[in-house]
Design an enzyme around this catalytic site. Structure first.
Site, PDB file in Angstrom:
ATOM      1  N   LEU A 106      41.511  32.087  36.888  1.00 55.15           N
ATOM      2  CA  LEU A 106      42.286  33.349  37.757  1.00 55.15           C
ATOM      3  C   LEU A 106      42.253  34.235  37.743  1.00 55.15           C
ATOM      4  O   LEU A 106      42.556  35.231  36.406  1.00 55.15           O
ATOM      5  CB  LEU A 106      43.729  32.492  38.171  1.00 55.15           C
ATOM      6  CG  LEU A 106      43.834  31.402  38.789  1.00 55.15           C
ATOM      7  CD1 LEU A 106      45.472  31.012  39.255  1.00 55.15           C
ATOM      8  CD2 LEU A 106      43.238  31.308  40.210  1.00 55.15           C
ATOM      9  N   ASP A 107      41.645  35.235  38.295  1.00 52.79           N
ATOM     10  CA  ASP A 107      41.328  36.457  37.571  1.00 52.79           C
ATOM     11  C   ASP A 107      42.708  37.325  37.915  1.00 52.79           C
ATOM     12  O   ASP A 107      43.752  36.618  38.344  1.00 52.79           O
ATOM     13  CB  ASP A 107      40.722  37.447  38.910  1.00 52.79           C
ATOM     14  CG  ASP A 107      40.476  37.582  40.705  1.00 52.79           C
ATOM     15  OD1 ASP A 107      42.446  37.746  41.057  1.00 52.79           O
ATOM     16  OD2 ASP A 107      39.994  37.265  41.215  1.00 52.79           O
ATOM     17  N   LYS A 108      43.104  38.105  37.749  1.00 54.87           N
ATOM     18  CA  LYS A 108      44.541  39.260  37.005  1.00 54.87           C
ATOM     19  C   LYS A 108      44.978  39.133  38.757  1.00 54.87           C
ATOM     20  O   LYS A 108      45.918  38.996  38.794  1.00 54.87           O
ATOM     21  CB  LYS A 108      43.703  40.667  36.605  1.00 54.87           C
ATOM     22  CG  LYS A 108      44.722  41.241  36.120  1.00 54.87           C
ATOM     23  CD  LYS A 108      44.618  42.490  35.257  1.00 54.87           C
ATOM     24  CE  LYS A 108      46.111  43.992  35.660  1.00 54.87           C
ATOM     25  NZ  LYS A 108      45.790  45.011  35.208  1.00 54.87           N
ATOM     26  N   ASP A 109      44.348  39.723  39.631  1.00 53.55           N
ATOM     27  CA  ASP A 109      45.008  40.290  40.956  1.00 53.55           C
ATOM     28  C   ASP A 109      44.752  38.520  41.963  1.00 53.55           C
ATOM     29  O   ASP A 109      45.363  38.791  42.965  1.00 53.55           O
ATOM     30  CB  ASP A 109      44.077  40.956  41.515  1.00 53.55           C
ATOM     31  CG  ASP A 109      43.850  42.241  41.352  1.00 53.55           C
ATOM     32  OD1 ASP A 109      44.238  42.612  40.806  1.00 53.55           O
ATOM     33  OD2 ASP A 109      42.859  42.569  40.955  1.00 53.55           O
ATOM     34  N   SER A 110      44.951  37.825  41.085  1.00 54.74           N
ATOM     35  CA  SER A 110      45.198  35.947  41.515  1.00 54.74           C
ATOM     36  C   SER A 110      46.512  35.690  41.380  1.00 54.74           C
ATOM     37  O   SER A 110      46.271  35.816  40.287  1.00 54.74           O
ATOM     38  CB  SER A 110      44.081  35.519  42.250  1.00 54.74           C
ATOM     39  OG  SER A 110      42.936  35.940  42.210  1.00 54.74           O
TER      40      SER A 110
END
Length: 244
Positions: A106-110
């Protein structure tokens, strides 16, 4: 779920140790990076706990059991094993006696559900794109959602920068600015790219399901071990035998 006692093939041993998948283990063996008692093993060689096994010079010990965890990754946490530039990584939050790693990012902002395990075979099975495993998300965007927007998302979006068209997917509006989406592929920042191509900007993404495993009542930063039944179903859906 206990792993088998006694002997096993070298690639299976490395997978159960959480080093890599069996396929990747075979490649490491071919490259001469794996040694058994100081010697390069033959393909399919049987080993046991009595053998000294090293990968790139590091001694390996097989885990006493296979572990599968459901973890709620908070926003701001980077999916990486080691990154000097990351403010916070998963290992900062998950303190477990057995070393585990993530199956799918999962990307950092998710935020939301990550599956963590020490079984390289399970990771390989979950991440194989051809298996079309479902992942479900709740997404909040910056503009009011329209039927045309959802229809475009469901039909697949051509991503110019990657030169690919996304697979067809399922969506359902649940609020003025929020919708659910079920994907079966793992393109980097896929939902953000898809929305941007339609003229919408993503504000929040939460993954609530990976295959048969749901986020449930977990709160950000929390994790729990899957029950034997939950883990067995996950293995079965990946088309691989469990390590019970």
């Amino acid at each position: 779920m206990k792993i088998e006692n006694g002997i096993s093939r070298i690639n299976k041993y490395l997978a159960h140790a959480g080093i890599c998948s069996r396929r990747e283990a075979d490649r490491l063996i071919e490259q001469g990076k794996v040694l058994v008692n100081g010697q390069v093993p033959a393909p399919g060689q049987q080993v046991s706990e009595r053998d000294e096994i090293t990968v790139n010079g590091r001694k390996i010990q097989r885990a006493e059991k296979t572990v599968v965890l459901a973890f709620y990754k908070p926003v701001g946490v980077t999916c990486t094993e080691k990154d000097a530039h990351a403010e916070k990584i998963i290992a900062d939050l998950v303190h477990y006696p057995v070393r585990v790693t993530y199956a799918g990012r999962l990307d950092k902002d998710s935020e939301g559900l990550l599956i963590l395990t020490n079984d390289g075979d399970l990771i390989q099975g979950m991440m194989k794109g051809a298996n079309c495993h479902e992942k479900e998300y709740i997404v909040k965007v910056d503009k009011e959602i329209t039927p045309d927007f959802l229809n475009k998302m469901e039909s697949g979006i051509y991503l110019k920068d990657l030169k690919i068209k996304t697979r067809e997917c399922r969506t359902r509006q649940i609020g003025k600015y929020t919708f659910k989406i079920v994907l079966t592929q793992g393109v980097n920042r896929q939902i953000r790219r898809m929305c941007a191509a339609c003229g919408w900007r993503v504000k929040e993404i939460k993954r609530i399901r990976v295959m048969s495993v749901t986020l449930g009542n977990l709160k950000p930063g929390e994790f729990t071990e899957l029950s034997e039944q939950e883990a067995e179903r996950l293995y079965r859906d990946c088309g691989i035998g469990s390590t019970k």
